[in-house]
Design a protein around this motif. Structure first.
Motif, PDB file in Angstrom:
ATOM      1  N   LEU A   2       0.936  -1.214  -0.165  1.00 54.12           N
ATOM      2  CA  LEU A   2      -0.453   0.393  -0.412  1.00 54.12           C
ATOM      3  C   LEU A   2       0.869   0.835  -0.100  1.00 54.12           C
ATOM      4  O   LEU A   2       0.681   2.147  -0.592  1.00 54.12           O
ATOM      5  CB  LEU A   2      -1.026   0.162   1.518  1.00 54.12           C
ATOM      6  CG  LEU A   2      -1.804   1.235   2.013  1.00 54.12           C
ATOM      7  CD1 LEU A   2      -2.804   1.256   0.527  1.00 54.12           C
ATOM      8  CD2 LEU A   2      -2.795   0.832   2.631  1.00 54.12           C
ATOM      9  N   ASN A   3       2.705   1.231   0.877  1.00 55.79           N
ATOM     10  CA  ASN A   3       2.874   2.019   0.401  1.00 55.79           C
ATOM     11  C   ASN A   3       3.897   2.467  -0.605  1.00 55.79           C
ATOM     12  O   ASN A   3       3.914   3.508  -0.798  1.00 55.79           O
ATOM     13  CB  ASN A   3       3.768   2.446   1.728  1.00 55.79           C
ATOM     14  CG  ASN A   3       3.202   2.711   3.595  1.00 55.79           C
ATOM     15  OD1 ASN A   3       2.285   3.706   3.809  1.00 55.79           O
ATOM     16  ND2 ASN A   3       4.125   1.822   4.275  1.00 55.79           N
ATOM     17  N   ALA A   4       4.464   1.644  -0.843  1.00 55.65           N
ATOM     18  CA  ALA A   4       4.324   1.624  -2.586  1.00 55.65           C
ATOM     19  C   ALA A   4       3.514   1.498  -3.456  1.00 55.65           C
ATOM     20  O   ALA A   4       3.534   3.858  -4.061  1.00 55.65           O
ATOM     21  CB  ALA A   4       4.747   0.343  -2.789  1.00 55.65           C
ATOM     22  N   THR A   5       2.440   1.943  -3.172  1.00 50.81           N
ATOM     23  CA  THR A   5       1.267   2.993  -4.424  1.00 50.81           C
ATOM     24  C   THR A   5       0.947   3.491  -3.924  1.00 50.81           C
ATOM     25  O   THR A   5       1.013   4.976  -4.771  1.00 50.81           O
ATOM     26  CB  THR A   5      -0.266   1.553  -4.611  1.00 50.81           C
ATOM     27  OG1 THR A   5       0.101   0.338  -4.705  1.00 50.81           O
ATOM     28  CG2 THR A   5      -1.096   2.477  -5.068  1.00 50.81           C
ATOM     29  N   VAL A   6       0.855   4.490  -2.406  1.00 51.25           N
ATOM     30  CA  VAL A   6       0.712   6.080  -2.417  1.00 51.25           C
ATOM     31  C   VAL A   6       2.378   6.524  -2.232  1.00 51.25           C
ATOM     32  O   VAL A   6       1.718   7.969  -3.582  1.00 51.25           O
ATOM     33  CB  VAL A   6       0.641   6.139  -0.552  1.00 51.25           C
ATOM     34  CG1 VAL A   6       0.617   7.314  -0.385  1.00 51.25           C
ATOM     35  CG2 VAL A   6      -0.956   5.672  -0.659  1.00 51.25           C
ATOM     36  N   ASN A   7       3.097   6.010  -2.426  1.00 54.94           N
ATOM     37  CA  ASN A   7       4.826   7.182  -2.853  1.00 54.94           C
ATOM     38  C   ASN A   7       4.645   7.505  -4.409  1.00 54.94           C
ATOM     39  O   ASN A   7       5.115   8.066  -4.667  1.00 54.94           O
ATOM     40  CB  ASN A   7       5.611   5.957  -2.626  1.00 54.94           C
ATOM     41  CG  ASN A   7       5.968   6.008  -0.737  1.00 54.94           C
ATOM     42  OD1 ASN A   7       5.181   7.141  -0.565  1.00 54.94           O
ATOM     43  ND2 ASN A   7       6.432   4.933  -0.647  1.00 54.94           N
ATOM     44  N   ARG A   8       3.983   5.978  -4.980  1.00 53.98           N
ATOM     45  CA  ARG A   8       3.984   6.063  -6.425  1.00 53.98           C
ATOM     46  C   ARG A   8       3.406   7.082  -6.874  1.00 53.98           C
ATOM     47  O   ARG A   8       3.447   8.340  -7.961  1.00 53.98           O
ATOM     48  CB  ARG A   8       3.893   4.961  -7.267  1.00 53.98           C
ATOM     49  CG  ARG A   8       4.345   4.799  -9.015  1.00 53.98           C
ATOM     50  CD  ARG A   8       3.951   3.156  -9.777  1.00 53.98           C
ATOM     51  NE  ARG A   8       2.892   2.863  -8.846  1.00 53.98           N
ATOM     52  CZ  ARG A   8       2.586   1.388  -8.674  1.00 53.98           C
ATOM     53  NH1 ARG A   8       4.448   1.014  -7.960  1.00 53.98           N
ATOM     54  NH2 ARG A   8       2.176   1.409  -7.816  1.00 53.98           N
ATOM     55  N   ALA A   9       2.052   7.068  -6.653  1.00 55.84           N
ATOM     56  CA  ALA A   9       0.767   8.614  -6.716  1.00 55.84           C
ATOM     57  C   ALA A   9       1.028   9.463  -6.511  1.00 55.84           C
ATOM     58  O   ALA A   9       0.872  10.425  -7.099  1.00 55.84           O
ATOM     59  CB  ALA A   9      -0.539   7.452  -5.872  1.00 55.84           C
ATOM     60  N   PHE A  10       1.780  10.040  -4.915  1.00 52.28           N
ATOM     61  CA  PHE A  10       2.796  11.195  -4.656  1.00 52.28           C
ATOM     62  C   PHE A  10       3.471  11.464  -5.928  1.00 52.28           C
ATOM     63  O   PHE A  10       3.152  12.662  -5.569  1.00 52.28           O
ATOM     64  CB  PHE A  10       3.126  11.249  -3.344  1.00 52.28           C
ATOM     65  CG  PHE A  10       3.625  12.210  -2.727  1.00 52.28           C
ATOM     66  CD1 PHE A  10       2.109  12.908  -2.269  1.00 52.28           C
ATOM     67  CD2 PHE A  10       4.556  12.227  -2.608  1.00 52.28           C
ATOM     68  CE1 PHE A  10       2.771  14.420  -1.640  1.00 52.28           C
ATOM     69  CE2 PHE A  10       4.541  13.466  -1.903  1.00 52.28           C
ATOM     70  CZ  PHE A  10       3.654  14.472  -1.126  1.00 52.28           C
ATOM     71  N   PHE A  11       4.778  10.460  -6.292  1.00 53.37           N
ATOM     72  CA  PHE A  11       5.060  11.450  -7.226  1.00 53.37           C
ATOM     73  C   PHE A  11       4.709  11.931  -8.456  1.00 53.37           C
ATOM     74  O   PHE A  11       5.722  12.643  -8.847  1.00 53.37           O
ATOM     75  CB  PHE A  11       6.559   9.753  -7.167  1.00 53.37           C
ATOM     76  CG  PHE A  11       7.289  10.100  -5.578  1.00 53.37           C
ATOM     77  CD1 PHE A  11       7.636  11.037  -5.521  1.00 53.37           C
ATOM     78  CD2 PHE A  11       7.684   8.728  -5.226  1.00 53.37           C
ATOM     79  CE1 PHE A  11       9.162  11.079  -4.190  1.00 53.37           C
ATOM     80  CE2 PHE A  11       7.998   8.613  -4.356  1.00 53.37           C
ATOM     81  CZ  PHE A  11       9.130   9.746  -4.218  1.00 53.37           C
ATOM     82  N   LEU A  12       3.680  10.890  -8.978  1.00 51.10           N
ATOM     83  CA  LEU A  12       3.178  11.535 -10.435  1.00 51.10           C
ATOM     84  C   LEU A  12       2.745  12.676  -9.966  1.00 51.10           C
ATOM     85  O   LEU A  12       2.876  13.769 -11.078  1.00 51.10           O
ATOM     86  CB  LEU A  12       2.340   9.689 -10.582  1.00 51.10           C
ATOM     87  CG  LEU A  12       2.743   8.994 -11.340  1.00 51.10           C
ATOM     88  CD1 LEU A  12       2.006   7.519 -11.742  1.00 51.10           C
ATOM     89  CD2 LEU A  12       4.194   8.871 -12.221  1.00 51.10           C
ATOM     90  N   ASP A  13       1.489  13.119  -8.889  1.00 49.83           N
ATOM     91  CA  ASP A  13       1.025  14.466  -9.136  1.00 49.83           C
ATOM     92  C   ASP A  13       1.817  15.548  -8.639  1.00 49.83           C
ATOM     93  O   ASP A  13       2.338  16.385  -9.138  1.00 49.83           O
ATOM     94  CB  ASP A  13      -0.052  13.259  -7.619  1.00 49.83           C
ATOM     95  CG  ASP A  13      -0.923  13.345  -7.778  1.00 49.83           C
ATOM     96  OD1 ASP A  13      -1.164  12.881  -9.887  1.00 49.83           O
ATOM     97  OD2 ASP A  13      -2.085  12.151  -7.385  1.00 49.83           O
TER      98      ASP A  13
END
Length: 127
Positions: A2-13
């Motif tokens: 879950l943290n990896a998905t949140v980090n990826r979404a945060f970095f993309l945004d």
């Protein structure tokens, strides 16, 4: 996971917003440098000269604009996540403010690295 998905979404945004801010700020900065050069009468800028001014101003653009652009991008991403309800969803899943500390710290270290590279290596080499 879950943290990896949140980090990826945060970095993309944050990445999208930061690139828009940097491109807009660099364009304004180059226009101001060109206008001040023309106003001072130091040179008449044709298109090729304007491109050289833009190329030589790029490292100072990065060291001036990049930290502010990333700050605005992080704040606007957090504001948008709050307005869209994504922040509430992350809190419900157990990923709160501390869960985003690591990606924000990584972005901060990236900003420090790019600013140091631009200020200490690229700018002196182009003078």
């Amino acid at each position: 996971m879950l943290n990896a998905t949140v980090n990826r979404a945060f970095f993309l945004d944050v990445g999208r917003a930061a690139m828009v801010n940097v491109c807009f700020g660099a364009t304004v900065f180059i226009i101001l440098v060109s206008a001040s050069t023309l106003w001072a009468g130091a040179a008449t800028l044709d298109f090729v000269s304007w491109l050289w001014v833009a190329l030589l101003a790029a490292p100072s653009n990065a060291s001036i604009l990049f930290p502010g652009a990333v700050l605005v991008a992080v704040v606007s991403t957090m504001r948008r996540w709050t307005q869209e309800g994504a922040w509430l969803g992350l809190n419900a899943l157990g990923v709160g403010g501390r869960g985003l500390f690591r990606p924000v710290l990584q972005i901060g270290l990236l900003v420090v690295g790019v600013t140091a590279l631009s200020t200490l290596i690229l700018e002196p080499a182009l003078r």
